[in-house]
Design a protein around this motif. Sequence first.
Motif, PDB file in Angstrom:
ATOM      1  N   PRO A 354       0.828  -1.213   0.000  1.00 45.14           N
ATOM      2  CA  PRO A 354       0.000   0.000   0.000  1.00 45.14           C
ATOM      3  C   PRO A 354       0.858   1.257   0.000  1.00 45.14           C
ATOM      4  O   PRO A 354       0.417   2.321   0.404  1.00 45.14           O
ATOM      5  CB  PRO A 354      -0.762  -0.128   1.318  1.00 45.14           C
ATOM      6  N   CYS A 355       2.098   1.154  -0.461  1.00 48.35           N
ATOM      7  CA  CYS A 355       3.143   2.124  -0.134  1.00 48.35           C
ATOM      8  C   CYS A 355       3.963   2.470  -1.369  1.00 48.35           C
ATOM      9  O   CYS A 355       4.213   1.617  -2.222  1.00 48.35           O
ATOM     10  CB  CYS A 355       4.035   1.472   0.940  1.00 48.35           C
ATOM     11  N   THR A 356       4.403   3.723  -1.453  1.00 53.89           N
ATOM     12  CA  THR A 356       5.326   4.126  -2.511  1.00 53.89           C
ATOM     13  C   THR A 356       6.777   4.082  -2.040  1.00 53.89           C
ATOM     14  O   THR A 356       7.684   3.859  -2.840  1.00 53.89           O
ATOM     15  CB  THR A 356       4.992   5.553  -2.999  1.00 53.89           C
ATOM     16  N   ALA A 357       7.016   4.268  -0.740  1.00 51.71           N
ATOM     17  CA  ALA A 357       8.384   4.233  -0.214  1.00 51.71           C
ATOM     18  C   ALA A 357       8.990   2.844  -0.327  1.00 51.71           C
ATOM     19  O   ALA A 357      10.209   2.693  -0.307  1.00 51.71           O
ATOM     20  CB  ALA A 357       8.399   4.693   1.247  1.00 51.71           C
ATOM     21  N   LYS A 358       8.152   1.809  -0.447  1.00 55.28           N
ATOM     22  CA  LYS A 358       8.668   0.459  -0.615  1.00 55.28           C
ATOM     23  C   LYS A 358       9.462   0.324  -1.907  1.00 55.28           C
ATOM     24  O   LYS A 358      10.342  -0.526  -2.024  1.00 55.28           O
ATOM     25  CB  LYS A 358       7.519  -0.555  -0.603  1.00 55.28           C
ATOM     26  N   LYS A 359       9.137   1.150  -2.916  1.00 55.36           N
ATOM     27  CA  LYS A 359       9.892   1.116  -4.166  1.00 55.36           C
ATOM     28  C   LYS A 359      11.331   1.569  -3.939  1.00 55.36           C
ATOM     29  O   LYS A 359      12.247   1.137  -4.646  1.00 55.36           O
ATOM     30  CB  LYS A 359       9.209   1.978  -5.229  1.00 55.36           C
ATOM     31  N   HIS A 360      11.519   2.454  -2.979  1.00 57.61           N
ATOM     32  CA  HIS A 360      12.881   2.832  -2.575  1.00 57.61           C
ATOM     33  C   HIS A 360      13.525   1.707  -1.772  1.00 57.61           C
ATOM     34  O   HIS A 360      14.702   1.370  -1.984  1.00 57.61           O
ATOM     35  CB  HIS A 360      12.839   4.114  -1.737  1.00 57.61           C
ATOM     36  N   GLU A 361      12.754   1.113  -0.861  1.00 60.41           N
ATOM     37  CA  GLU A 361      13.324   0.140   0.067  1.00 60.41           C
ATOM     38  C   GLU A 361      13.913  -1.067  -0.651  1.00 60.41           C
ATOM     39  O   GLU A 361      14.969  -1.579  -0.252  1.00 60.41           O
ATOM     40  CB  GLU A 361      12.253  -0.310   1.065  1.00 60.41           C
ATOM     41  N   VAL A 362      13.264  -1.536  -1.702  1.00 59.43           N
ATOM     42  CA  VAL A 362      13.781  -2.720  -2.397  1.00 59.43           C
ATOM     43  C   VAL A 362      15.137  -2.448  -3.034  1.00 59.43           C
ATOM     44  O   VAL A 362      15.908  -3.380  -3.297  1.00 59.43           O
ATOM     45  CB  VAL A 362      12.803  -3.240  -3.475  1.00 59.43           C
ATOM     46  N   ASP A 363      15.434  -1.175  -3.280  1.00 55.55           N
ATOM     47  CA  ASP A 363      16.688  -0.821  -3.951  1.00 55.55           C
ATOM     48  C   ASP A 363      17.793  -0.381  -2.998  1.00 55.55           C
ATOM     49  O   ASP A 363      18.873   0.010  -3.443  1.00 55.55           O
ATOM     50  CB  ASP A 363      16.437   0.297  -4.979  1.00 55.55           C
ATOM     51  N   ILE A 364      17.546  -0.419  -1.683  1.00 60.64           N
ATOM     52  CA  ILE A 364      18.610  -0.085  -0.736  1.00 60.64           C
ATOM     53  C   ILE A 364      19.755  -1.079  -0.936  1.00 60.64           C
ATOM     54  O   ILE A 364      19.535  -2.295  -0.903  1.00 60.64           O
ATOM     55  CB  ILE A 364      18.088  -0.119   0.715  1.00 60.64           C
ATOM     56  N   PRO A 365      20.964  -0.602  -1.141  1.00 60.35           N
ATOM     57  CA  PRO A 365      22.072  -1.490  -1.534  1.00 60.35           C
ATOM     58  C   PRO A 365      22.334  -2.649  -0.578  1.00 60.35           C
ATOM     59  O   PRO A 365      22.742  -3.725  -1.018  1.00 60.35           O
ATOM     60  CB  PRO A 365      23.277  -0.534  -1.583  1.00 60.35           C
ATOM     61  N   VAL A 366      22.088  -2.455   0.728  1.00 64.39           N
ATOM     62  CA  VAL A 366      22.447  -3.516   1.678  1.00 64.39           C
ATOM     63  C   VAL A 366      21.353  -4.564   1.846  1.00 64.39           C
ATOM     64  O   VAL A 366      21.528  -5.518   2.609  1.00 64.39           O
ATOM     65  CB  VAL A 366      22.802  -2.918   3.059  1.00 64.39           C
ATOM     66  N   MET A 367      20.241  -4.406   1.155  1.00 66.28           N
ATOM     67  CA  MET A 367      19.151  -5.372   1.285  1.00 66.28           C
ATOM     68  C   MET A 367      19.399  -6.571   0.377  1.00 66.28           C
ATOM     69  O   MET A 367      18.658  -6.847  -0.578  1.00 66.28           O
ATOM     70  CB  MET A 367      17.807  -4.709   0.951  1.00 66.28           C
ATOM     71  N   GLU A 368      20.436  -7.331   0.670  1.00 67.57           N
ATOM     72  CA  GLU A 368      20.789  -8.480  -0.157  1.00 67.57           C
ATOM     73  C   GLU A 368      21.524  -9.537   0.669  1.00 67.57           C
ATOM     74  O   GLU A 368      22.515 -10.127   0.236  1.00 67.57           O
ATOM     75  CB  GLU A 368      21.645  -8.040  -1.346  1.00 67.57           C
ATOM     76  N   ASP A 369      21.023  -9.760   1.883  1.00 71.76           N
ATOM     77  CA  ASP A 369      21.715 -10.665   2.802  1.00 71.76           C
ATOM     78  C   ASP A 369      21.539 -12.133   2.440  1.00 71.76           C
ATOM     79  O   ASP A 369      22.218 -13.001   2.999  1.00 71.76           O
ATOM     80  CB  ASP A 369      21.226 -10.413   4.232  1.00 71.76           C
ATOM     81  N   SER A 370      20.639 -12.440   1.536  1.00 69.62           N
ATOM     82  CA  SER A 370      20.470 -13.822   1.091  1.00 69.62           C
ATOM     83  C   SER A 370      21.510 -14.194   0.038  1.00 69.62           C
ATOM     84  O   SER A 370      21.575 -15.342  -0.392  1.00 69.62           O
ATOM     85  CB  SER A 370      19.072 -14.016   0.509  1.00 69.62           C
ATOM     86  N   GLY A 371      22.324 -13.220  -0.372  1.00 69.62           N
ATOM     87  CA  GLY A 371      23.242 -13.419  -1.486  1.00 69.62           C
ATOM     88  C   GLY A 371      22.668 -12.890  -2.777  1.00 69.62           C
ATOM     89  O   GLY A 371      23.342 -12.851  -3.809  1.00 69.62           O
ATOM     90  N   TYR A 372      21.414 -12.470  -2.721  1.00 72.92           N
ATOM     91  CA  TYR A 372      20.705 -11.896  -3.859  1.00 72.92           C
ATOM     92  C   TYR A 372      19.930 -10.685  -3.353  1.00 72.92           C
ATOM     93  O   TYR A 372      19.861 -10.431  -2.155  1.00 72.92           O
ATOM     94  CB  TYR A 372      19.728 -12.914  -4.470  1.00 72.92           C
ATOM     95  N   ARG A 373      19.341  -9.938  -4.261  1.00 66.72           N
ATOM     96  CA  ARG A 373      18.446  -8.886  -3.826  1.00 66.72           C
ATOM     97  C   ARG A 373      17.319  -9.515  -3.017  1.00 66.72           C
ATOM     98  O   ARG A 373      16.710 -10.493  -3.452  1.00 66.72           O
ATOM     99  CB  ARG A 373      17.838  -8.143  -5.023  1.00 66.72           C
ATOM    100  N   ASP A 374      17.044  -8.980  -1.818  1.00 60.73           N
ATOM    101  CA  ASP A 374      15.935  -9.519  -1.025  1.00 60.73           C
ATOM    102  C   ASP A 374      14.657  -9.547  -1.861  1.00 60.73           C
ATOM    103  O   ASP A 374      13.951 -10.560  -1.904  1.00 60.73           O
ATOM    104  CB  ASP A 374      15.692  -8.648   0.212  1.00 60.73           C
TER     105      ASP A 374
END
Length: 577
Positions: A354-374
């Motif tokens: 329900p959010c537009t800020a989530k489009k920013h959140e998916v692209d935060i560089p450190v959001m890839e702790d699984s070895g891939y983009r979260d």
Amino acid sequence: MVNITINKKQVQVPENTTILAAAASNGIKIPTLCFLKDLNEVGACRVCLVEIAGKDALVAACNNVVEEGMVIYTNSPRVHSARKTNVEMILSQHDFRCAACVRSGNCSLQTVANDLGITGIPYKQQYEENNWNQDFPLIRDASKCIKCFRCVQICDKVQDLNVWDIVNTGRKTTIGVSNGKTIEESDCSLCGQCITHCPVGALRERNDLERFMEAVGDPEKTVVVQIAPAVRAAWGEAIGIPRDQASVLKIVSALKAIGVDYVLDTNFSADLTIMEEGSELIERLSHKEKYAWPMYTSCCPGWVRFLKGQYPEQTAQLSTAKSPQQMFGAVIKTFFAQKNGIDPANIFSVSIMPCTAKKHEVDIPVMEDSGYRDLDLTLTTRELARLIRSENIIPELLEETDFDYPFGTGTGAAVIFGSTGGVMEAALRSAYCLITGNNPGADDFKVVRGMDGIKEATVEINGIPVRAAVVSGLGNTRKLIEQMKSGEKEYDFVEVMACPGGCAGGGGQPICDGVELADIRGQKLYDLDAESTIRFSHDNPEIKDIYENFLEKPLSHKAHELLHTDHDAWKMPSETD
């Protein structure tokens, strides 16, 4: 009371009532474009003009109050002619290629023009050229702006960020980013409230539907979609399904029909968030001297952007827990992939939010702790509605299809994440059990419910007083933070949601111009909670399974690795100045 006559009808209204409100209270519609009650009453559009007997000039109904004996005509030939001329002049500076506009069919200007019978524009058309980064999550189309100033007012008066401002003068007057900055240079929270309060298509989210459909059509990709709690309370509004019939399981059917491989419930990861964030709160309370207080929730990326941009010195007070969508993204590309025998490199993970800020959140560089983009992509509730329409799915014929397994199970505690106070209530329910070993009453913490912008409660758990606050809307948030900085207020745990009313009123939700629906949508979420067979996050069987077979326990090394983040690892523009 004041006695007036509107369209030959004698009525009484309280003194200091505007002409617009007086007419509305007596079933008389006066069209508006720029008006927002208590926010934007400047009469800029001149569409609400009315005629008053004895006065030469027409006046704006939105910001003129009634007077004793006033005789008003809301639709006289003179009024009709003036309104039509004013709308024609607005259209002459507006790109009215409606068929290619995201707001076509839900545009106040389009509606007013149609109602006035406008079929052509007698003036030369000349509108502002667009110059905007089309990759940014929030898009402004200058050619569609009608200079109503709503975006300025909502950002200034409600969100207190002052991102937008009036620039230039005379014929060149327009809206731009404050202080001569680009949108990328601003500290915009990306809450999207300017989008939901724009009467036309001048503001919108970045359209990611093409990327989504490319993934769906790629035989090498396994498309996994998660659906956020607040989406189920609003999606039907945009495609004509009554709220009581617009179940989330019909979204599952629609996505399956489009070609999505797996559809999961973000309620699962909301429960996971409670386990991690609730455990983190208990850990901090057990070692209070080690931490600055209060601990802030971290589920809302618009709020996180606000704090980092406005109060960066308090970043360490954010819970390190990722938001539910990001936790889910990490789990999908690890545990879920293992369980289903899928190469995580081939998973295209999508959230519907329900959010537009989530489009920013998916692209935060450190959001890839699984070895891939979260997560690879997020779509708003509005984009979901456009997707359903574009695929010619008939809403009335949608049946219910269960979520896929695993991670299709959520609790009542999770579903209320979408309303202001919901995260706090869900966290307190589980914190009580984690401390005492017993469940509280499911509604013991309902004191934090409600639409007040700031709510306070002190809750005692096993003799430990927890001073809690719940705040929604960034203007209210700034007020609360300043009260804490001055020493006027002290709390242990604070839930913040950037949008008034929480995610139910999020910037990615369907737009009903001039009507605030966060309260109604939020109540739908509480109704779903009350109907749930499981109302505590820690009782979710799939939560128990993932800890027993993968994460070990809340705050374990693996849980920290996958489900927590470093909020200092990326910067807002003001942090790099």
